[in-house]
Enzyme design. Sequence first.
Site, PDB file in Angstrom:
ATOM      1  CE1 TYR A 189      -0.339  10.387  73.319  1.00 53.48           C
ATOM      2  CE2 TYR A 189      -1.749  10.485  74.967  1.00 53.48           C
ATOM      3  CZ  TYR A 189      -1.247  11.486  74.373  1.00 53.48           C
ATOM      4  OH  TYR A 189      -1.877  12.251  73.807  1.00 53.48           O
ATOM      5  CG  ASP A 228       5.140  -2.008  78.135  1.00 53.34           C
ATOM      6  OD1 ASP A 228       4.996  -0.948  78.239  1.00 53.34           O
ATOM      7  OD2 ASP A 228       4.404  -3.169  77.591  1.00 53.34           O
ATOM      8  CG  ASN A 229       3.055  -7.128  79.451  1.00 51.08           C
ATOM      9  OD1 ASN A 229       2.995  -5.571  79.317  1.00 51.08           O
ATOM     10  ND2 ASN A 229       2.164  -7.124  80.305  1.00 51.08           N
ATOM     11  CG  ASP A 239       2.726  -9.572  83.028  1.00 52.29           C
ATOM     12  OD1 ASP A 239       2.147  -9.130  83.860  1.00 52.29           O
ATOM     13  OD2 ASP A 239       1.451 -10.430  82.538  1.00 52.29           O
ATOM     14  CB  THR A 254      -7.916   8.565  86.336  1.00 52.53           C
ATOM     15  OG1 THR A 254      -8.398   9.627  85.467  1.00 52.53           O
ATOM     16  CG2 THR A 254      -8.872   7.500  86.515  1.00 52.53           C
ATOM     17  CB  SER A 281     -15.452   2.854  83.336  1.00 53.19           C
ATOM     18  OG  SER A 281     -13.664   2.854  83.324  1.00 53.19           O
ATOM     19  CE1 TYR A 321      -7.948   3.612  83.575  1.00 53.76           C
ATOM     20  CE2 TYR A 321      -9.501   4.938  83.477  1.00 53.76           C
ATOM     21  CZ  TYR A 321      -7.293   4.243  83.380  1.00 53.76           C
ATOM     22  OH  TYR A 321      -7.162   5.174  83.213  1.00 53.76           O
ATOM     23  CG  HIS A 322     -12.285   5.925  85.077  1.00 53.17           C
ATOM     24  ND1 HIS A 322     -12.785   5.147  84.230  1.00 53.17           N
ATOM     25  CD2 HIS A 322     -11.558   7.027  84.333  1.00 53.17           C
ATOM     26  CE1 HIS A 322     -12.703   6.645  83.201  1.00 53.17           C
ATOM     27  NE2 HIS A 322     -12.406   7.217  83.587  1.00 53.17           N
ATOM     28  CE  LYS A 329      -4.667   4.236  86.544  1.00 51.84           C
ATOM     29  NZ  LYS A 329      -3.253   4.457  86.040  1.00 51.84           N
ATOM     30  CG  ASN A 361      -5.008  13.208  71.072  1.00 49.51           C
ATOM     31  OD1 ASN A 361      -5.270  14.051  71.367  1.00 49.51           O
ATOM     32  ND2 ASN A 361      -4.484  12.084  72.037  1.00 49.51           N
ATOM     33  NE  ARG A 362     -12.878   8.816  69.496  1.00 46.05           N
ATOM     34  CZ  ARG A 362     -14.139   8.146  68.438  1.00 46.05           C
ATOM     35  NH1 ARG A 362     -13.122   7.234  68.343  1.00 46.05           N
ATOM     36  NH2 ARG A 362     -14.911   8.000  68.316  1.00 46.05           N
ATOM     37  NE  ARG A 414     -16.941   7.148  76.812  1.00 44.83           N
ATOM     38  CZ  ARG A 414     -15.710   6.792  77.065  1.00 44.83           C
ATOM     39  NH1 ARG A 414     -15.688   7.622  78.835  1.00 44.83           N
ATOM     40  NH2 ARG A 414     -15.136   6.912  76.916  1.00 44.83           N
TER      41      ARG A 414
HETATM   42  P1  NAD Z   1      -0.412   3.144  77.147  1.00 36.82           P
HETATM   43  O1  NAD Z   1      -1.853   1.735  77.483  1.00 36.82           O
HETATM   44  O2  NAD Z   1      -0.116   3.648  76.343  1.00 36.82           O
HETATM   45  O3  NAD Z   1       0.890   2.558  77.649  1.00 36.82           O
HETATM   46  C1  NAD Z   1       0.376   1.563  79.413  1.00 36.82           C
HETATM   47  C2  NAD Z   1       1.750   0.134  79.474  1.00 36.82           C
HETATM   48  O4  NAD Z   1       1.541  -0.359  79.985  1.00 36.82           O
HETATM   49  C3  NAD Z   1       1.503  -0.103  77.803  1.00 36.82           C
HETATM   50  O5  NAD Z   1       2.428  -0.545  76.856  1.00 36.82           O
HETATM   51  C4  NAD Z   1       1.240  -1.764  78.114  1.00 36.82           C
HETATM   52  O6  NAD Z   1       2.283  -2.233  77.027  1.00 36.82           O
HETATM   53  C5  NAD Z   1       1.333  -1.618  79.632  1.00 36.82           C
HETATM   54  N1  NAD Z   1       1.086  -2.820  80.546  1.00 36.82           N
HETATM   55  C6  NAD Z   1      -0.008  -2.684  80.676  1.00 36.82           C
HETATM   56  N2  NAD Z   1      -0.297  -3.512  81.737  1.00 36.82           N
HETATM   57  C7  NAD Z   1       1.187  -4.710  81.528  1.00 36.82           C
HETATM   58  C8  NAD Z   1       1.441  -5.706  82.776  1.00 36.82           C
HETATM   59  N3  NAD Z   1       0.482  -5.950  83.368  1.00 36.82           N
HETATM   60  N4  NAD Z   1       2.783  -5.386  82.526  1.00 36.82           N
HETATM   61  C9  NAD Z   1       3.707  -4.976  82.004  1.00 36.82           C
HETATM   62  N5  NAD Z   1       3.276  -3.620  81.736  1.00 36.82           N
HETATM   63  C10 NAD Z   1       2.319  -3.533  81.285  1.00 36.82           C
HETATM   64  O7  NAD Z   1      -1.194   4.401  78.638  1.00 36.82           O
HETATM   65  P2  NAD Z   1      -1.189   5.454  78.431  1.00 36.82           P
HETATM   66  O8  NAD Z   1      -1.444   5.968  77.597  1.00 36.82           O
HETATM   67  O9  NAD Z   1       0.521   5.605  77.899  1.00 36.82           O
HETATM   68  O10 NAD Z   1      -1.206   5.707  80.143  1.00 36.82           O
HETATM   69  C11 NAD Z   1       0.023   5.682  81.083  1.00 36.82           C
HETATM   70  C12 NAD Z   1      -0.515   5.377  82.633  1.00 36.82           C
HETATM   71  O11 NAD Z   1      -1.093   6.769  82.394  1.00 36.82           O
HETATM   72  C13 NAD Z   1      -2.183   4.607  82.519  1.00 36.82           C
HETATM   73  O12 NAD Z   1      -2.213   4.194  84.025  1.00 36.82           O
HETATM   74  C14 NAD Z   1      -3.278   5.512  81.912  1.00 36.82           C
HETATM   75  O13 NAD Z   1      -4.344   4.459  83.124  1.00 36.82           O
HETATM   76  C15 NAD Z   1      -2.782   6.731  82.877  1.00 36.82           C
HETATM   77  N6  NAD Z   1      -3.633   7.934  82.458  1.00 36.82           N
HETATM   78  C16 NAD Z   1      -3.651   7.747  80.848  1.00 36.82           C
HETATM   79  C17 NAD Z   1      -4.107   8.959  80.726  1.00 36.82           C
HETATM   80  C18 NAD Z   1      -4.587   9.189  78.809  1.00 36.82           C
HETATM   81  O14 NAD Z   1      -5.015   9.909  78.762  1.00 36.82           O
HETATM   82  N7  NAD Z   1      -3.711   8.359  78.792  1.00 36.82           N
HETATM   83  C19 NAD Z   1      -4.464  10.312  81.581  1.00 36.82           C
HETATM   84  C20 NAD Z   1      -4.570   9.473  82.979  1.00 36.82           C
HETATM   85  C21 NAD Z   1      -4.274   8.578  83.180  1.00 36.82           C
HETATM   86  N1  USQ Z   2     -15.827  11.549  74.319  1.00 34.93           N
HETATM   87  C1  USQ Z   2     -17.043  12.717  73.245  1.00 34.93           C
HETATM   88  N2  USQ Z   2     -16.747  11.337  71.904  1.00 34.93           N
HETATM   89  C2  USQ Z   2     -15.191  10.649  72.140  1.00 34.93           C
HETATM   90  C3  USQ Z   2     -14.903   9.694  72.983  1.00 34.93           C
HETATM   91  C4  USQ Z   2     -15.463  10.843  74.114  1.00 34.93           C
HETATM   92  O1  USQ Z   2     -18.277  12.659  73.764  1.00 34.93           O
HETATM   93  O2  USQ Z   2     -15.529  10.415  70.143  1.00 34.93           O
HETATM   94  C5  USQ Z   2     -16.621  11.728  75.492  1.00 34.93           C
HETATM   95  C6  USQ Z   2     -17.118  10.736  76.578  1.00 34.93           C
HETATM   96  O3  USQ Z   2     -18.207  10.200  76.497  1.00 34.93           O
HETATM   97  C7  USQ Z   2     -16.773  11.260  77.906  1.00 34.93           C
HETATM   98  C8  USQ Z   2     -14.899  12.037  77.575  1.00 34.93           C
HETATM   99  O4  USQ Z   2     -15.138  12.658  76.037  1.00 34.93           O
HETATM  100  O5  USQ Z   2     -17.185  12.392  78.285  1.00 34.93           O
HETATM  101  C9  USQ Z   2     -13.711  11.651  77.615  1.00 34.93           C
HETATM  102  O6  USQ Z   2     -13.436  10.366  77.126  1.00 34.93           O
HETATM  103  P1  USQ Z   2     -12.379  10.046  76.549  1.00 34.93           P
HETATM  104  O7  USQ Z   2     -12.167   8.125  76.024  1.00 34.93           O
HETATM  105  O8  USQ Z   2     -11.471  10.723  76.640  1.00 34.93           O
HETATM  106  O9  USQ Z   2     -11.677   9.637  78.480  1.00 34.93           O
HETATM  107  P2  USQ Z   2     -11.618   8.547  79.768  1.00 34.93           P
HETATM  108  O10 USQ Z   2     -12.609   7.348  79.254  1.00 34.93           O
HETATM  109  O11 USQ Z   2     -11.946   9.567  80.380  1.00 34.93           O
HETATM  110  O12 USQ Z   2     -10.525   7.933  79.913  1.00 34.93           O
HETATM  111  C10 USQ Z   2      -9.210   9.009  79.056  1.00 34.93           C
HETATM  112  C11 USQ Z   2      -7.768   7.342  79.161  1.00 34.93           C
HETATM  113  C12 USQ Z   2      -7.721   6.985  80.317  1.00 34.93           C
HETATM  114  C13 USQ Z   2      -7.569   8.472  81.722  1.00 34.93           C
HETATM  115  C14 USQ Z   2      -8.419   9.518  82.265  1.00 34.93           C
HETATM  116  C15 USQ Z   2      -8.775  10.476  82.271  1.00 34.93           C
HETATM  117  O13 USQ Z   2      -8.312   6.924  78.376  1.00 34.93           O
HETATM  118  O14 USQ Z   2      -6.543   6.143  80.614  1.00 34.93           O
HETATM  119  O15 USQ Z   2      -7.986   7.749  83.132  1.00 34.93           O
HETATM  120  O16 USQ Z   2      -9.149   9.401  80.339  1.00 34.93           O
HETATM  121  S1  USQ Z   2     -10.228  11.098  83.644  1.00 34.93           S
HETATM  122  O17 USQ Z   2     -11.107  11.346  82.546  1.00 34.93           O
HETATM  123  O18 USQ Z   2      -9.679  12.162  83.698  1.00 34.93           O
HETATM  124  O19 USQ Z   2     -10.890  10.048  84.264  1.00 34.93           O
END
Ligand code: NAD
Ligand code: USQ
Length: 384
Positions: free
Chosen positions: A11, A31-32, A74, A144, A179, A181-182, A185, A240-241, A323
Amino acid sequence: MRILVLGGDGYLGWPTALHLSDCGHDVAVVDNYARRKYDEELGSQSLVPIEDLEVRVAAWKEVSGKEIPAFVGDLLDADFVYRVVREYEPDTIIHFAEQRAAPYSMIDREHAVYTQHNNVIGNLNVMYAIAEINPEIHLVKLGTMGEYGTPNIDIEEGWLELEHNGRKDRVLFPKKPGSFYHLTKVHDSHNIEFGCRIWGMRATDLNQGVVYGQQTDQTSRDPRLATRFDYDAVFGTVLNRFVIQAALGQPLTVYGKGGQTRGMLDIRDTVECLRLAVENPADRGEFRVFNQMTESFSVKQLAELVAETYPGSVEIDYLENPRWELEEHYYNVKHTGLIELGLKPHLLSDTLIESLFPIVEQNKHRVNLENLLPKVKWASAKNS
Ligand code: NAD
Ligand code: USQ
């Protein structure tokens, strides 16, 4: 500069690669395709159709005349990582390539272990490749804002000056993520800070907030350059949702009371923040942290904003929160580092929200409504 974008099919990675290429840098992507496989696993897909990586890079060549070489592999395969770094000889590595959905990491043990292994070990392989091949390479790592959680004190930019029992020190800001995931980071940040101390690595950790939007100046030049737009409850992010739910005539799904507040930013600011971080590298041995967000909103505020902006009627549902998170809390974040480097933020406006509605309208036949409601629950170790 020569820049390797890890996660360049994702993305944010894809539009960042295009932006940097457009700004005159030499860019390659790695990318993988893990993200495309999670879609298959979850029975979901990007709302906006996205092309294969080969088609994307060919389209960019056609539109801009510029090449973006793609390495498919990968980060868990250390030999692959070393080979790419030796062959491409980057000045900078931008690392987006991790499993990034909090709900995905909370599905069950297997998904938590996968996420931690993929993210933490992949990042370690990248760190070792830099240290052993060329420690001059600047690592720009996506962290993050969720690393900090929601503490009852002001959130500083990565570091905290502390006085305790009459003595002072500068320490990493305390972390309380929400989480598995978090947490990855947080682990990455600690590993990178250690690499800066022991190997003299130069690194920038970008603690990014929740991103919204779908188009950048480059992706909008040709439909084949589009980036993904996720709506499902696992990968779709909150604003976005809400936009997509409104345009589909579905209720907006606020979790709990909706008082939970998050740092947010426009995808056009993400790509620009990356340019600023890359063009102004950290020093050798420096672990530099920027809080990459431009504004804070509560989830309730976001829902109300979308409901007011949508031309039709919109219902807001307050669902039981799947959550574990504070729904009312203090939130005050310092985020001046990127502004000082020259970031001119796109603040959230009605126009941005309005611009997303036609994108949903055009693609609404692609939505699987079953994926809109959250099914992954934090409190239970066993999810359906
Ligand atoms: P995304 O999942 O769309 O993109 C991540 C890409 O990394 C994917 O294309 C996936 O195929 C690739 N990938 C994952 N594991 C891999 C591996 N082992 N080897 C090679 N490629 C691999 O995610 P995104 O929304 O583009 O987010 C990118 C980064 O930004 C992430 O690290 C995410 O944690 C961080 N981030 C995203 C947001 C958000 O709102 N989207 C917010 C804060 C931080
Ligand atoms: N939320 C709702 N309704 C929904 C979806 C989410 O109320 O339909 C709430 C969640 O409970 C949360 C907040 O909105 O409190 C954000 O949720 P999210 O799914 O938009 O974001 P999050 O899970 O935190 O993860 C996203 C990305 C992640 C990135 C993170 C930035 O997927 O990769 O690290 O945003 S941050 O939140 O600053 O850690």
